[in-house]
Write a protein that holds these residues in place. Structure first.
Motif, PDB file in Angstrom:
ATOM      1  N   UNK A  34       0.750  -1.020  -0.014  1.00 29.44           N
ATOM      2  CA  UNK A  34       0.023  -0.046   0.057  1.00 29.44           C
ATOM      3  C   UNK A  34       0.846   1.167   0.070  1.00 29.44           C
ATOM      4  N   UNK A  35       0.089   2.484   0.043  1.00 28.36           N
ATOM      5  CA  UNK A  35       0.660   3.654   0.412  1.00 28.36           C
ATOM      6  C   UNK A  35       0.086   4.725   0.690  1.00 28.36           C
TER       7      UNK A  35
ATOM      8  N   UNK B 186       4.551   7.176   1.792  1.00 29.18           N
ATOM      9  CA  UNK B 186       5.477   5.914   2.501  1.00 29.18           C
ATOM     10  C   UNK B 186       4.477   4.821   1.638  1.00 29.18           C
ATOM     11  N   UNK B 187       5.425   3.752   1.477  1.00 26.74           N
ATOM     12  CA  UNK B 187       4.943   2.474   0.522  1.00 26.74           C
ATOM     13  C   UNK B 187       5.493   1.464   1.140  1.00 26.74           C
ATOM     14  N   UNK B 188       4.879   0.419   0.934  1.00 30.81           N
ATOM     15  CA  UNK B 188       5.132  -0.982   1.529  1.00 30.81           C
ATOM     16  C   UNK B 188       4.655  -2.118   0.568  1.00 30.81           C
ATOM     17  N   UNK B 189       5.429  -3.040   0.510  1.00 23.83           N
ATOM     18  CA  UNK B 189       4.979  -4.349  -0.214  1.00 23.83           C
ATOM     19  C   UNK B 189       5.565  -5.580   0.228  1.00 23.83           C
ATOM     20  N   UNK B 190       5.040  -6.516   0.112  1.00 26.57           N
ATOM     21  CA  UNK B 190       5.374  -7.986   0.627  1.00 26.57           C
ATOM     22  C   UNK B 190       4.727  -8.843  -0.299  1.00 26.57           C
ATOM     23  N   UNK B 191       5.334 -10.077  -0.693  1.00 28.45           N
ATOM     24  CA  UNK B 191       4.953 -11.284  -1.555  1.00 28.45           C
ATOM     25  C   UNK B 191       4.279 -12.328  -1.361  1.00 28.45           C
TER      26      UNK B 191
ATOM     27  N   UNK C 263       9.841  -8.475   1.366  1.00 32.00           N
ATOM     28  CA  UNK C 263       9.190  -7.026   1.645  1.00 32.00           C
ATOM     29  C   UNK C 263      10.069  -6.014   1.500  1.00 32.00           C
ATOM     30  N   UNK C 264       9.520  -4.946   1.253  1.00 36.19           N
ATOM     31  CA  UNK C 264      10.202  -3.703   1.247  1.00 36.19           C
ATOM     32  C   UNK C 264       9.533  -2.348   1.676  1.00 36.19           C
ATOM     33  N   UNK C 265       9.847  -1.389   1.915  1.00 37.31           N
ATOM     34  CA  UNK C 265       9.291  -0.238   2.425  1.00 37.31           C
ATOM     35  C   UNK C 265      10.231   0.898   2.041  1.00 37.31           C
ATOM     36  N   UNK C 266       9.286   1.840   1.684  1.00 40.20           N
ATOM     37  CA  UNK C 266      10.078   3.387   1.491  1.00 40.20           C
ATOM     38  C   UNK C 266       9.383   4.436   2.032  1.00 40.20           C
TER      39      UNK C 266
ATOM     40  N   UNK D 167      14.171  -6.873   2.730  1.00 38.97           N
ATOM     41  CA  UNK D 167      14.284  -8.056   3.605  1.00 38.97           C
ATOM     42  C   UNK D 167      13.755  -9.223   2.426  1.00 38.97           C
ATOM     43  N   UNK D 168      14.652  -9.988   2.338  1.00 41.32           N
ATOM     44  CA  UNK D 168      14.468 -11.198   1.334  1.00 41.32           C
ATOM     45  C   UNK D 168      14.354 -12.518   2.057  1.00 41.32           C
ATOM     46  N   UNK D 169      13.515 -13.309   1.402  1.00 41.22           N
ATOM     47  CA  UNK D 169      13.741 -14.816   2.089  1.00 41.22           C
ATOM     48  C   UNK D 169      14.825 -15.449   2.493  1.00 41.22           C
ATOM     49  N   UNK D 170      15.878 -15.143   1.769  1.00 42.21           N
ATOM     50  CA  UNK D 170      17.077 -16.047   1.948  1.00 42.21           C
ATOM     51  C   UNK D 170      17.763 -15.347   3.219  1.00 42.21           C
ATOM     52  N   UNK D 171      17.248 -14.348   3.924  1.00 44.93           N
ATOM     53  CA  UNK D 171      17.914 -13.758   4.739  1.00 44.93           C
ATOM     54  C   UNK D 171      18.751 -12.318   4.703  1.00 44.93           C
TER      55      UNK D 171
END
Length: 174
Positions: free
Chosen positions: A40-41, A57-62, A67-70, A91-95
């Motif tokens: 969302x934003x 502000x924006x954020x997203x996750x799959x 996930x990421x945010x700005x 943040x990525x699933x691989x750590x």
């Protein structure tokens, strides 16, 4: 029964209404929000006689661990000063993960400052990062500094100069 208290109350109500109406006209604010299953934003803008500002502000996750945010924002003062920032993180699933950002400020009398940098961790846990900062006073004296970290080693350098470009001692703590 005296009409004086009623007249005073009516006059007060009219004055208060006028003040509130003036305040409402002097201030503006807007807000926009969007949301989805993946993120969302939010965006907010404000304006009044002292300053104008915007922030987002924006954020997203799959749903897979990524996930990421700005965030970003800016401010402009009626006296000529301004400031702003921009930052993001992931943040990525691989750590692996990281963040980066920048900010600036410009004073109404000529002073400026800015900083930018970031830090990240790879999937194996190795951390690297860097940040640089510059500042110039209204008198022309300036500071430039940078910090890096890699493999657990932290290095900081700094330089200070006067308005003529000659090296001077940096203030303590910088």
């Amino acid at each position: 029964m005296s009409k004086t208290p009623l007249l005073i109350a009516t006059a007060f109500a009219l004055c208060a209404t006028t003040l509130i109406a003036d305040q409402a006209e002097a201030r503006e604010r807007s807000r926009a929000v969007q949301r989805t299953a993946q993120g969302g934003s939010v965006a907010v803008e404000r304006s009044n006689a002292r300053f104008d500002s915007q922030r987002q502000r924006t954020w997203q996750a799959d749903g897979q661990g990524n996930a990421s945010a700005a965030r970003s924002g800016s401010l402009s003062g009626a006296n000529g000063g301004s400031a702003g920032y921009d930052r993001s993180a992931y943040r990525n699933a691989d750590g692996s993960a990281g963040r980066q950002g920048s900010a600036y400020a410009n004073g109404p009398n000529g002073g400026t400052a800015s900083t930018s940098g970031g830090i990240s961790r790879d999937a194996d846990g190795n951390v690297t990062g860097a940040r640089s900062t510059t500042a110039t006073g209204a008198n022309g004296n300036s500071y430039t500094g940078s910090t890096t970290v890699s493999d657990g080693t932290l290095v900081h350098t700094r330089t200070c100069t006067n308005a003529a470009g000659d090296a001077i001692a940096c203030p303590r703590g910088h």
